[in-house]
Design an enzyme around this catalytic site. Structure first.
Site, PDB file in Angstrom:
ATOM      1  N   GLU A  39       0.818  -1.212   0.000  1.00 22.08           N
ATOM      2  CA  GLU A  39       0.000   0.000   0.000  1.00 22.08           C
ATOM      3  C   GLU A  39       0.853   1.263   0.000  1.00 22.08           C
ATOM      4  OE1 GLU A  39      -2.949  -0.435  -0.761  1.00 22.08           O
ATOM      5  OE2 GLU A  39      -3.034  -2.579  -0.334  1.00 22.08           O
ATOM      6  N   HIS A  66       1.331   2.322  -3.500  1.00 23.99           N
ATOM      7  CA  HIS A  66       0.206   3.134  -3.967  1.00 23.99           C
ATOM      8  C   HIS A  66       0.283   4.541  -3.366  1.00 23.99           C
ATOM      9  CE1 HIS A  66      -1.922  -0.062  -6.003  1.00 23.99           C
ATOM     10  NE2 HIS A  66      -1.977  -0.811  -4.913  1.00 23.99           N
TER      11      HIS A  66
END
Length: 381
Positions: A265, A268
């Site tokens: 994550e 991202h």
């Protein structure tokens, strides 16, 4: 204001509403009380409808047409904004307002059912919601229109320009070779001492959170402009130009379970934090596609963090936070993380079997959308 300035201002207003909706969704996945779910679904449906009305207004159409009459050169932020907002508008106006609200409401209800189904391993809890989402998705595909397959209309919203045929060509060529590689590597590992490189011990969640935050910050994720929380399924969401939320989940017997979700994550999040804030809410300030987004998360997760070099650097700090690792070594952890062990969970898949999850999911989704696979038969399939 001229047409271009008016177009930007309206889309920044839409972004304010969109990020507010995202905040409600983030809260839904991280801390919403169980009994609050029905009202949250109505909140999200209302905001989705309001956003759709604004995004498909006659004002937007007029401003885009005026901008297109004197289109700036390709490669400029203005050209990107105008052309992508045209594409976004043309796609949005094809959907009925009621359908947009219904989809948002159904997705919210489905999320809560999915959490319950996951906790109890009962597909029957989620199945009716999946059927509803499938029916609504087919309706959206018909409204958007397509040439060869309804999946084309859906895929284009995530990866512009990609077609079902192109994706099928890639995955149909990849899957057999990847399956052969998986069989070969699995055989090698079954005859190796590295098949059992467990990391036994107790890893308290507060200690995991501290280590995860240190790794995220070292990678460049700005925790003054983001945070890491807990959710049933890890995700990254953008709530503002300086507000990027990451989530993970924890197991006290395996610190890598949360760590590698965080690292994924963070990939991202780094992409989102690296976008130009002056264009937030506009196409020139958004990710190019979800495929490019995923390339960033997988890059950090696999090409950086599953290496011996990574663990030679981080092992002393990990052992200081988790004393049970003191009898291990960087090589031991790296070998543990490079193990090949197929499972049914995509987010926990190793590098060799991960792509097969994508290929299989693609086949299942095509079969569902086309009607060749019934929802009740999904577990067996």
């Amino acid at each position: 204001m001229n047409a271009y300035e008016s177009l930007l201002q309206r889309n920044r207003e839409i972004a304010l509403l969109g990020t507010t909706s995202s905040l409600l969704s983030w809260d839904q996945e991280t801390g919403l009380p169980h009994d609050a779910a029905p009202y949250r679904a109505e909140q999200l449906a209302h905001l989705s409808g309001l956003i759709h009305r604004l995004a498909t207004s006659d004002d937007i159409r007029r401003w885009i047409e005026a901008c297109e009459a004197d289109l700036p050169p390709p490669g400029t932020p203005a050209h990107t904004n105008i052309t992508r907002l045209r594409r976004r508008f043309d796609r949005a106006v094809k959907l009925p307002h009621d359908l947009v609200e219904t989809c948002a409401r159904a997705a919210s209800h489905a999320h809560h059912a999915w959490v319950q189904a996951k906790e109890s391993s009962r597909f029957d809890i989620f199945a009716p919601h999946l059927q509803t989402l499938l029916d609504l998705t087919r309706q959206k595909a018909e409204h958007w229109g397509y040439t060869d397959h309804p999946y084309d209309a859906l895929l284009d919203g995530y990866e512009p320009g990609m077609t079902t045929a192109a994706a099928r060509h890639i995955l149909d060529n990849l899957a057999p070779r990847q399956a052969a590689l998986l069989a070969e590597v699995s055989t090698q590992y079954s005859n190796s001492e590295s098949t059992e490189p467990a990391l036994p011990g107790h890893y308290p969640i507060p200690d995991q959170q501290r280590f995860n935050a240190e790794v995220a910050a070292a990678f460049g994720f700005d925790l003054r402009a983001g945070r890491i929380d807990t959710a049933p399924h890890p995700f990254c969401t953008t709530l503002g130009p300086r507000d990027i939320r990451l989530t993970t989940r924890y197991r006290e017997d395996d610190f890598t379970y949360s760590l590698y979700s965080v690292i994924h994550e963070v990939g991202h999040g780094l992409y989102e934090q690296g976008l130009p804030t002056q264009y937030f809410g506009l196409p020139a300030g958004e990710a190019a596609s979800l495929g490019l987004h995923e390339s960033q998360s997988r890059l950090w997760e696999n090409k950086v963090a599953r290496t011996l070099t990574f663990w030679e650097h981080w092992f002393p700090r990990a052992a200081a936070i988790f004393p049970c690792l003191s009898q291990r070594s960087p090589n031991h952890i790296a070998r543990h993380l490079l193990r090949v062990q197929p499972s049914l969970i995509r987010t926990e898949a190793d590098e060799v079997s991960y792509d097969l999850h994508i290929a299989i999911r693609f086949q299942l989704e095509l079969a569902l959308i086309s009607g060749d696979l019934a929802v009740r038969d999904v577990p067996a399939a």
